[in-house]
Structure formats: structure tokens, C-alpha cells
Design a protein around this motif. Structure first.
Motif, PDB file in Angstrom:
ATOM      1  N   SER A 240       0.831  -1.210   0.000  1.00  0.00           N
ATOM      2  CA  SER A 240       0.000   0.000   0.000  1.00  0.00           C
ATOM      3  C   SER A 240       0.866   1.260   0.000  1.00  0.00           C
ATOM      4  N   TYR A 241       1.968   1.207   0.734  1.00  0.00           N
ATOM      5  CA  TYR A 241       2.872   2.360   0.814  1.00  0.00           C
ATOM      6  C   TYR A 241       3.472   2.681  -0.555  1.00  0.00           C
ATOM      7  N   CYS A 268       7.723  -6.612  -2.429  1.00  0.00           N
ATOM      8  CA  CYS A 268       7.537  -6.139  -1.050  1.00  0.00           C
ATOM      9  C   CYS A 268       7.876  -7.235  -0.040  1.00  0.00           C
ATOM     10  N   GLU A 269       7.558  -8.486  -0.378  1.00  0.00           N
ATOM     11  CA  GLU A 269       7.914  -9.591   0.509  1.00  0.00           C
ATOM     12  C   GLU A 269       9.431  -9.707   0.652  1.00  0.00           C
ATOM     13  N   LYS A 270      10.154  -9.572  -0.467  1.00  0.00           N
ATOM     14  CA  LYS A 270      11.622  -9.612  -0.423  1.00  0.00           C
ATOM     15  C   LYS A 270      12.172  -8.421   0.348  1.00  0.00           C
ATOM     16  N   LEU A 271      11.547  -7.258   0.151  1.00  0.00           N
ATOM     17  CA  LEU A 271      11.989  -6.043   0.848  1.00  0.00           C
ATOM     18  C   LEU A 271      11.828  -6.189   2.358  1.00  0.00           C
ATOM     19  N   ALA A 281      16.253  -0.010   2.912  1.00  0.00           N
ATOM     20  CA  ALA A 281      16.282  -0.875   1.730  1.00  0.00           C
ATOM     21  C   ALA A 281      15.649  -0.163   0.540  1.00  0.00           C
ATOM     22  N   PRO A 282      16.216  -0.367  -0.670  1.00  0.00           N
ATOM     23  CA  PRO A 282      15.635   0.211  -1.882  1.00  0.00           C
ATOM     24  C   PRO A 282      14.685  -0.774  -2.559  1.00  0.00           C
ATOM     25  N   LEU A 283      13.834  -0.265  -3.416  1.00  0.00           N
ATOM     26  CA  LEU A 283      12.930  -1.091  -4.219  1.00  0.00           C
ATOM     27  C   LEU A 283      13.039  -0.632  -5.666  1.00  0.00           C
ATOM     28  N   ASN A 284      13.469  -1.522  -6.543  1.00  0.00           N
ATOM     29  CA  ASN A 284      13.608  -1.202  -7.965  1.00  0.00           C
ATOM     30  C   ASN A 284      12.930  -2.290  -8.796  1.00  0.00           C
ATOM     31  N   ILE A 285      11.989  -1.894  -9.643  1.00  0.00           N
ATOM     32  CA  ILE A 285      11.282  -2.849 -10.500  1.00  0.00           C
ATOM     33  C   ILE A 285      11.269  -2.302 -11.925  1.00  0.00           C
ATOM     34  N   VAL A 294      10.195   1.690 -11.938  1.00  0.00           N
ATOM     35  CA  VAL A 294       9.882   2.412 -10.693  1.00  0.00           C
ATOM     36  C   VAL A 294      10.995   2.191  -9.672  1.00  0.00           C
ATOM     37  N   ARG A 295      11.172   3.200  -8.838  1.00  0.00           N
ATOM     38  CA  ARG A 295      12.168   3.144  -7.773  1.00  0.00           C
ATOM     39  C   ARG A 295      11.539   3.635  -6.482  1.00  0.00           C
ATOM     40  N   GLY A 296      11.892   2.992  -5.397  1.00  0.00           N
ATOM     41  CA  GLY A 296      11.396   3.405  -4.094  1.00  0.00           C
ATOM     42  C   GLY A 296      12.438   3.161  -3.026  1.00  0.00           C
ATOM     43  N   PHE A 297      12.165   3.650  -1.846  1.00  0.00           N
ATOM     44  CA  PHE A 297      13.119   3.535  -0.738  1.00  0.00           C
ATOM     45  C   PHE A 297      12.347   3.659   0.568  1.00  0.00           C
TER      46      PHE A 297
END
Length: 417
Positions: A240-241, A268-271, A281-285, A294-297
Motif C-alpha cells: 500500500s505504501y 515487497c515480501e523480499k523487501l 532498503a531500496p525497491l527497484n522494478i 519504478v524506484r522506491g526507498f
């Protein structure tokens, strides 16, 4: 002939086998100790386990997962209706008010009951075990949540029969964990019982039990649970975030795209696992949706703030007193905030000496060896408790059996069970 213990989880399954010198966890065809509880249907064949999980993104509408949540449930249950949004495949109501899963298979639309899907997965686990052991198996003990109703327990037995398995017992998950813990423990005090709390945070539920250990025996004193609180709820907080972030920053709404939602939930599960060991942790897909990368942190502190309500909810089933230690297991138990909450609640640091993912299967295998006539296991008494009321009556004296298997004559005015 060999005996096995099966832990059929909401997300993964574990197979343990009793051997002369102890308990071994069997590897699947990919040499992994956990097998996904997934069945994927295609035009010409079906794939189960790891192969089925690999097909989730490209064949979401005919890939069935989390079938454990469907067993013995009614379609119109409020709890089940809340779960429906998480499943990419089509679910319809059966003529008896139950659940049917609709998939495309062999060029036709098929409707399978949850028991049929569960039977397919049990058959797959049986094949893995027989291939690894190079001998046929039938005797087994299967781990189940303590909150399962009689209907759900019977559904498990029906599914096992479909697979050609002969369950010697259905064993509560926490009881199996406690058995695997207690039978090998040699430092039990003679001064009195040793009390241990087992907290099992799974993919979709939380179970807690209080067990007492004495030399040569264990007794489950009580069970508590929240059947709708587990690791996937923390995944959903992250989902959701980031879904909100991507909608605002990149102009894409992943909730409108099934494959994008599946990929983001998996990321998100891996994060979440990365945040268990790291402060941020970063999120890159790549190409999540509409050909956009997309990129997130996120920082662990921010994640804990977002999920603080979930962490607090886990404390509700954990209101136990008079304990010597706390054992923390389950796939969703690795979040540091949960450990801190339990340490504060019990005034002691939770222990992680038990294998979080394999403890139930190992305990089931031990119980199966104890029940089987072909194994000799040292004397060890196991007393479980049942967390529901059971009532029956006779022509002479009405009787009521209350939780924890306590037997009381029914007094005048006693409420009906």
C-alpha cells in the motif's frame, strides 16, 4: 515403508522423514527444503510446487495459491470476502454455499473444490518424498492450525485420502513445534515443570501455545491464535505504501493491473526480509506497468511505524504468565519489531534456537514415528489441548467438555455449548 511429517503452510510446504538416527527434511527437485503450495493449470498440463510458482506472473488467472485459507470455509463469510481481493484467480460460490475455484484447464473451464486442489498438492508432496526415499509412503502426520474446525480437519483427511496418504494423526502446529523442542531437551529441571511459550507467526496467521515440560513428558496447557494476522499483512503494508508512492510520483495505479500487483507484492515480501537485517532498503522494478521503471526507498523505522498496529495486535494472543522461556518461529517471525515487542511483554528475549520454517514438519515426523509400529522411539508422553468447546449429551446425565479437554458434569442453568 517410511513415515513422514507434513507441514502444509499457506505459502510453502515442508516434508520431514523419520530415520534411524533422527529427523531429515527432504529436498524437492530444485534441491530446496520448502515447496510452494501452488498449482498452475495450462492448456495441456498442470504444474505444482516450484514449477507452479514460476508460472504465477504469466498465468495468474489459472494459478491457485493459498488454498489453505479456503479449506472448510463458506463463500459468504465476511473474513473470506476480505481475502478475495488478494487472489488473482476466479472464485465462485458452490451450490452448498462453499467455495469453488474456476480455472482454464485442458481447453475447458473447470471448477475445483479446495479439497481437490489440496489433494493435488498432497499427491505432489508424496511424489517428492517417494522419489527422495526410493520407497512408497502412506503413513504420515500432518500439521494443522489449532483453530481449525471439525469440518476443516475432515477436509484435510479427505484430501490426504485423494493422495493415497494415511494420516495417523492431525497435529496442531505449535504442539508439533513443542514436541520437537521437548523430546531432545535434556536439561529439564526436576524441581517442577518448565513452562515455555511458543509463538508461531505464519504467512497468514499467528498461533501461540503455553507448554509445560517435565522429564519424559510434555503438556500443552493452552492455545491462543489470530487466524487473520501474519507475515502477509506486513507485506500488504509495504504494498500500500509503494502503490501510493508510484501513483503520486509516476502516475501509475498498480491496483488496476493484476500482473503489476503480483510483481509489486513479491518485491515487497523480499523487501521485508531485507529490512529484517538492514536499517533501510531500496525497491527497484523494471517495467512494472505501462513500460515504466519504478524506484522506491524505505527505512526500517518508517516500516515499523506503518506496521505498529499489526505488531501490537500480535501481543493479544500472547498474554501468558509464569514462563521460563519464549520460542519464536514461523515465516513471519523475523521482523525485529516483533522480537522487541515480545521481549517487552514477557520480560525476556525471545529465543530462535528452533528452525523457524522446519519445526512443524520435524515435530510431525517425530509424532508419526511414535505412532508407527515400525519405529522404536523412547517413551515420551504428549498431552495436547483443544481450543474449542465440545458438547454432547446422554439420556442420563448431560455432559459438557470444555476447552483443554476438561470434563465437567453440566449443572442446572449451564449454558449450552
Amino acid at each position: 515403508m517410511s513415515v513422514v511429517g507434513l507441514d502444509f503452510g499457506n505459502e510453502n510446504c515442508v516434508i520431514a522423514v523419520a530415520k534411524e538416527r533422527g529427523i531429515d527434511v527432504l529436498l524437492n527437485d530444485e534441491s530446496k527444503r520448502e515447496t510452494p503450495a501452488v498449482v498452475s493449470f495450462f492448456e495441456k498440463q498442470r504444474f505444482m510446487g516450484s514449477e507452479g510458482a514460476a508460472s504465477l506472473t504469466m498465468n495468474p488467472k489459472s494459478t491457485v495459491s493459498q488454498v489453505k485459507r479456503f479449506i472448510g470455509r463458506k463463500f459468504k463469510e465476511v473474513e473470506f470476502q476480505n481475502d478475495l481481493k488478494l487472489f488473482p484467480f476466479e472464485i465462485v460460490e458452490g451450490h452448498d454455499g462453499g467455495i469453488l475455484i474456476k480455472v482454464q484447464y485442458l481447453g475447458e473451464i473447470h471448477e475445483f473444490s479446495p479439497v481437490q486442489i489440496l489433494g493435488m498438492l498432497f499427491s505432489h508432496l508424496k511424489q517428492i518424498a517417494e522419489k527422495s526415499l526410493e520407497m512408497p509412503i502412506s503413513d504420515c502426520v500432518i500439521g494443522i492450525p489449532c483453530y481449525f474446525t471439525d469440518l476443516q480437519r475432515r477436509a484435510y483427511l479427505d484430501a490426504a485420502a485423494i493422495a493415497g496418504l494415511r494420516p495417523l494423526r492431525l497435529l496442531h502446529d505449535c504442539t508439533a513445534t513443542a514436541l520437537g523442542y521437548g523430546i531432545y531437551k535434556n536439561d529439564i529441571s526436576d524441581a517442577g515443570p518448565t513452562y515455555v511459550v511458543f509463538v508461531d507467526i505464519g504467512h497468514c496467521d499467528t498461533q501461540v501455545c503455553l507448554a509445560s515440560f517435565e522429564s519424559g513428558q510434555m503438556k500443552i496447557l493452552s492455545h491462543a491464535f489470530d487466524r487473520n494476522l501474519g507475515g502477509r499483512d506486513f507485506d500488504e503494508v509495504l504494498f500500500s505504501y509503494f502503490a501510493g508512492q508510484f501513483k503520486e510520483k509516476d502516475g501509475i495505479d498498480v491496483c488496476t493491473n493484476m500482473k503489476a500487483s503480483i510483481r509489486l507484492r513479491a518485491s515487497c515480501e523480499k523487501l521485508k526480509k531485507v529490512l529484517s537485517a538492514n536499517a533501510e532498503a531500496p525497491l527497484n522494478i523494471e517495467c512494472l506497468m505501462d513500460e515504466k521503471d519504478v524506484r522506491g526507498f524505505i527505512k526500517r523505522e518508517e516500516f515499523e511505524k506503518l506496521s505498529s498496529g499489526l505488531v501490537e495486535s500480535i501481543s493479544v494472543p500472547c498474554q501468558k504468565k509464569k514462563i521460563h522461556s519464549v520460542e519464536l518461529v514461523g515465516s513471519g517471525s523475523r521482523i525485529p519489531a516483533i522480537s522487541r515487542m515480545l521481549a517487552s511483554l514477557f520480560k525476556r528475549e525471545p529465543s530462535r534456537r528452533i528452525n523457524a520454517s522446519e519445526c512443524v514438519a520435524r515435530g510431525c515426523a517425530i509424532q508419526c514415528a511414535m505412532l508407527s509400529p515400525i519405529f522404536r522411539v523412547r517413551e515420551y508422553q504428549v498431552q495436547d489441548s483443544f481450543p474449542f468447546s465440545i458438547g454432547f449429551s446422554s439420556d442420563k446425565v448431560p455432559i459438557c467438555i470444555l476447552p483443554n479437554s476438561t470434563l465437567f458434569p453440566k449443572r442446572p442453568g449451564f449454558p449450552k455449548s
